[in-house]
Design an enzyme around this catalytic site. Structure first.
Site, PDB file in Angstrom:
ATOM      1  CG  ASN A   8      96.187 -38.646  22.273  1.00 30.26           C
ATOM      2  OD1 ASN A   8      97.408 -38.983  22.668  1.00 30.26           O
ATOM      3  ND2 ASN A   8      96.195 -37.922  21.326  1.00 30.26           N
ATOM      4  CE  LYS A  42     105.073 -29.058  28.104  1.00 29.68           C
ATOM      5  NZ  LYS A  42     103.558 -28.940  28.100  1.00 29.68           N
ATOM      6  CE  LYS A 101      98.722 -35.046  34.150  1.00 29.32           C
ATOM      7  NZ  LYS A 101      99.412 -35.656  33.099  1.00 29.32           N
ATOM      8  CB  SER A 117     104.938 -31.405  24.858  1.00 23.32           C
ATOM      9  OG  SER A 117     103.711 -31.557  24.958  1.00 23.32           O
ATOM     10  CE  LYS A 158     105.502 -39.245  32.116  1.00 23.94           C
ATOM     11  NZ  LYS A 158     104.215 -39.138  31.659  1.00 23.94           N
ATOM     12  CB  THR A 172     101.692 -40.188  24.087  1.00 24.51           C
ATOM     13  OG1 THR A 172     101.587 -38.644  24.168  1.00 24.51           O
ATOM     14  CG2 THR A 172     101.772 -40.721  25.175  1.00 24.51           C
TER      15      THR A 172
HETATM   16  P1  NAD Z   1      91.926 -39.767  26.735  1.00 24.97           P
HETATM   17  O1  NAD Z   1      90.828 -39.079  27.491  1.00 24.97           O
HETATM   18  O2  NAD Z   1      92.160 -39.382  25.589  1.00 24.97           O
HETATM   19  O3  NAD Z   1      91.510 -41.397  26.883  1.00 24.97           O
HETATM   20  C1  NAD Z   1      91.331 -42.056  28.066  1.00 24.97           C
HETATM   21  C2  NAD Z   1      90.518 -43.670  27.691  1.00 24.97           C
HETATM   22  O4  NAD Z   1      90.507 -44.387  28.747  1.00 24.97           O
HETATM   23  C3  NAD Z   1      89.267 -43.528  26.942  1.00 24.97           C
HETATM   24  O5  NAD Z   1      88.991 -44.271  26.237  1.00 24.97           O
HETATM   25  C4  NAD Z   1      88.245 -43.848  28.107  1.00 24.97           C
HETATM   26  O6  NAD Z   1      87.117 -44.427  27.884  1.00 24.97           O
HETATM   27  C5  NAD Z   1      89.458 -44.844  28.694  1.00 24.97           C
HETATM   28  N1  NAD Z   1      89.033 -45.055  30.092  1.00 24.97           N
HETATM   29  C6  NAD Z   1      89.088 -44.249  31.438  1.00 24.97           C
HETATM   30  N2  NAD Z   1      88.906 -44.839  32.494  1.00 24.97           N
HETATM   31  C7  NAD Z   1      88.719 -46.244  31.979  1.00 24.97           C
HETATM   32  C8  NAD Z   1      88.694 -47.610  32.873  1.00 24.97           C
HETATM   33  N3  NAD Z   1      88.468 -47.419  34.393  1.00 24.97           N
HETATM   34  N4  NAD Z   1      88.842 -48.716  32.257  1.00 24.97           N
HETATM   35  C9  NAD Z   1      88.768 -48.760  30.886  1.00 24.97           C
HETATM   36  N5  NAD Z   1      88.886 -47.613  30.046  1.00 24.97           N
HETATM   37  C10 NAD Z   1      88.967 -46.453  30.685  1.00 24.97           C
HETATM   38  O7  NAD Z   1      93.258 -39.930  27.572  1.00 24.97           O
HETATM   39  P2  NAD Z   1      94.801 -40.021  27.079  1.00 24.97           P
HETATM   40  O8  NAD Z   1      95.002 -38.648  26.830  1.00 24.97           O
HETATM   41  O9  NAD Z   1      94.835 -41.010  26.089  1.00 24.97           O
HETATM   42  O10 NAD Z   1      95.372 -40.396  28.487  1.00 24.97           O
HETATM   43  C11 NAD Z   1      95.467 -41.798  29.037  1.00 24.97           C
HETATM   44  C12 NAD Z   1      96.706 -41.969  29.998  1.00 24.97           C
HETATM   45  O11 NAD Z   1      97.742 -41.667  29.310  1.00 24.97           O
HETATM   46  C13 NAD Z   1      96.238 -40.977  31.224  1.00 24.97           C
HETATM   47  O12 NAD Z   1      97.062 -41.802  32.310  1.00 24.97           O
HETATM   48  C14 NAD Z   1      97.170 -40.094  30.776  1.00 24.97           C
HETATM   49  O13 NAD Z   1      97.669 -39.270  31.886  1.00 24.97           O
HETATM   50  C15 NAD Z   1      98.362 -40.692  30.295  1.00 24.97           C
HETATM   51  N6  NAD Z   1      99.350 -39.709  29.121  1.00 24.97           N
HETATM   52  C16 NAD Z   1      98.722 -39.210  28.226  1.00 24.97           C
HETATM   53  C17 NAD Z   1      99.480 -38.268  27.314  1.00 24.97           C
HETATM   54  C18 NAD Z   1      98.815 -37.622  26.218  1.00 24.97           C
HETATM   55  O14 NAD Z   1      99.862 -36.930  25.461  1.00 24.97           O
HETATM   56  N7  NAD Z   1      97.476 -37.625  26.006  1.00 24.97           N
HETATM   57  C19 NAD Z   1     100.823 -38.366  27.808  1.00 24.97           C
HETATM   58  C20 NAD Z   1     101.379 -39.075  28.366  1.00 24.97           C
HETATM   59  C21 NAD Z   1     100.507 -39.852  29.402  1.00 24.97           C
END
Ligand code: NAD
Length: 438
Positions: free
Chosen positions: A232, A81, A117, A372, A105, A201
């Site tokens: 997100n 997953k 992943k 999920s 996790k 999340t």
């Molecule tokens: P996303 O693409 O929706 O948002 C990422 C955000 O980070 C954007 O606002 C982008 O501008 C910003 N960003 C990227 N690089 C940056 C940097 N160097 N400095 C500052 N801002 C930066 O992604 P997301 O889904 O919110 O995921 C964010 C993190 O959370 C990732 O590590 C992802 O693996 C983790 N995550 C996401 C989920 C989920 O359900 N979406 C679940 C668990 C973990």
């Protein structure tokens, strides 16, 4: 299985890759748990890696070829997953680390799932929606035989959305000639998605933040935070934190036009809805309009140095490092990891010395994969839950995981991260042993 896996030689001054960091974290816990060599060999590397090319016809009739990856780390406890990331930054090593962290996790959250992943090496903002559709359909087409509700279940991650999941689901179902909504999570509601998945999340991040504040004898009202990222995870975390009475004084985001990040600060606190109106679908904030709205624009790393109580890294990995951890303001009590792998081991050491508590990613952002899993259960049974049922079951699950980790941390006198890993790695090792793999 007793083949020994060689550790790559790394010059001490070479920064570790995310995978080397994940392996280093694993090795420490393997020592503590006294795992045998075969179990270590099985768990410190992915079970399978798929690397492939995805040819895509562009809107102007030309073709481009993109690189796709799926790393399947471990499926002893259930189907692989993990999300699929669309990003021009990073490499396969990052995907290996992210897949391994997913395994721990799902085990920490006690879900009957493994870890994986996916990645497509692309800047999605440079493609039209039709090109993006052909690209993500191509990702599924290349590896459709290695995916499925009982094999490997993808989900959204950085820059991938419910729309991408819908296209991927349609591609998978077209190939297999049947409906299987349990193939993917993070789908739109009208295709069998789950209420509450989009915000799960961020909701989970704030649930554990609140639990930790309570443990420290603090009330979330009046607590201030600075957040890295405005996608997100960050958007929903900030919304809930503010709803509970907290204030977020700074957020940082990646500026797609300039190819670098900036921090946006407003002393009276950020307004999520207002910021959302000037943020694109990739979480990139419009700088000119932010200045008009009274936000001060600061350098990328400034989010880390703000005088706040809590830091929430919610962007990407390797952000709090040995190099910048010393710059964190002395007011900060807690780091709650919304992103995966935002803190390096050398930064962990600095934070421990400074008595700043770290709520690790494998707990803090587990709300996403937990919701999920609820979505999988609903999709596979055809019985759909209300948002209230999803959120209350999610809250109970996060509280249970939090209690187990805190209890292990206190009993074993280890950090919350090590306690979480001891639980997660221990459960995966046990499942692997019971299957006779080691
Ligand atoms: P996303 O693409 O929706 O948002 C990422 C955000 O980070 C954007 O606002 C982008 O501008 C910003 N960003 C990227 N690089 C940056 C940097 N160097 N400095 C500052 N801002 C930066 O992604 P997301 O889904 O919110 O995921 C964010 C993190 O959370 C990732 O590590 C992802 O693996 C983790 N995550 C996401 C989920 C989920 O359900 N979406 C679940 C668990 C973990």
């Amino acid at each position: 299985m007793s083949t020994s896996v060689a550790t790559p030689l790394v010059h001490p001054k070479t920064p570790l890759s995310a995978h080397q960091i994940a392996q280093q974290q694993f090795d420490r816990i393997a020592d503590r748990l006294g795992l045998d060599q075969a179990t270590r060999d099985l768990l410190r590397s992915p079970k399978r890696e798929l690397q492939f090319l995805i040819p895509v016809q562009m809107d102007d009739g030309t073709h481009r070829v993109f690189r796709g990856v799926r790393v399947q780390h471990n499926d002893a406890r259930g189907p692989f997953k993990g999300g699929v990331r669309l990003s021009p930054r990073g490499d396969v090593d990052d995907v290996r680390a992210l897949a391994m962290w997913m395994t721990w996790k799902t085990a920490i959250a006690d879900l009957p799932l493994g870890g994986a992943k996916g990645w497509i090496d692309v800047d999605p903002s440079s493609l039209s929606h039709h090109e993006q559709e052909r690209l993500v359909r191509g990702w599924v087409r290349q590896i459709a035989g290695s995916l499925g509700p009982d094999i490997d279940v993808p989900a959204p991650d950085m820059a991938s959305s419910g729309q991408h999941m819908a296209w991927m689901l349609d591609e998978f179902e077209s190939i297999h000639g049947s409906r299987s909504p349990g193939f993917i999570t993070g789908k739109p509601l009208s295709l069998g998605g789950s209420a509450g998945r989009v915000e799960a999340t961020g909701y989970g991040v704030i649930t554990v933040l609140e639990l930790m504040l309570n443990k420290l004898g603090l009330d979330v009202r009046g607590v201030t935070a600075s957040v890295q990222g405005f996608g997100n995870v960050a958007q929903h975390a900030i919304r809930r934190f503010i709803a509970l009475g907290g204030t977020v004084s700074a957020v940082s985001s990646w500026d797609l036009k300039e190819g670098r990040a900036y921090t946006y600060e407003r002393a009276k606190g950020v307004d999520v809805d207002q910021l959302l109106r000037i943020t694109d679908e990739y979480g990139s904030i419009d700088m000119v309009r932010a200045i008009e709205l009274g936000y001060q624009v600061l350098p990328a790393d400034a989010w880390l140095t703000r005088p706040v109580d809590v830091l929430i890294p919610a962007a990407t990995e390797n952000q709090i490092t040995g190099r910048n951890a010393g710059e964190i303001h002395c007011q900060v009590r807690l780091v709650v990891e919304g992103a995966n792998g935002p803190t390096t081991p050398d930064a962990d050491a600095v934070l421990a010395e400074r008595r700043i508590l770290v709520v690790p990613d494998v707990l803090a952002n587990a709300g996403g994969v937990t919701a999920s899993y609820f979505e999988q259960v609903q999709s596979n049974t055809g019985h759909y839950w209300s948002r209230e049922d999803v959120m209350s079951t999610l809250g109970e699950s996060m509280q249970r995981a939090f209690r187990q980790i805190v209890e292990t941390s206190e009993r074993e006198a280890v950090s919350l991260r090590d306690a979480a890993y001891m639980i997660g790695v221990g459960r995966v090792a046990e499942a692997s042993r019971l299957r006779g793999w080691v």
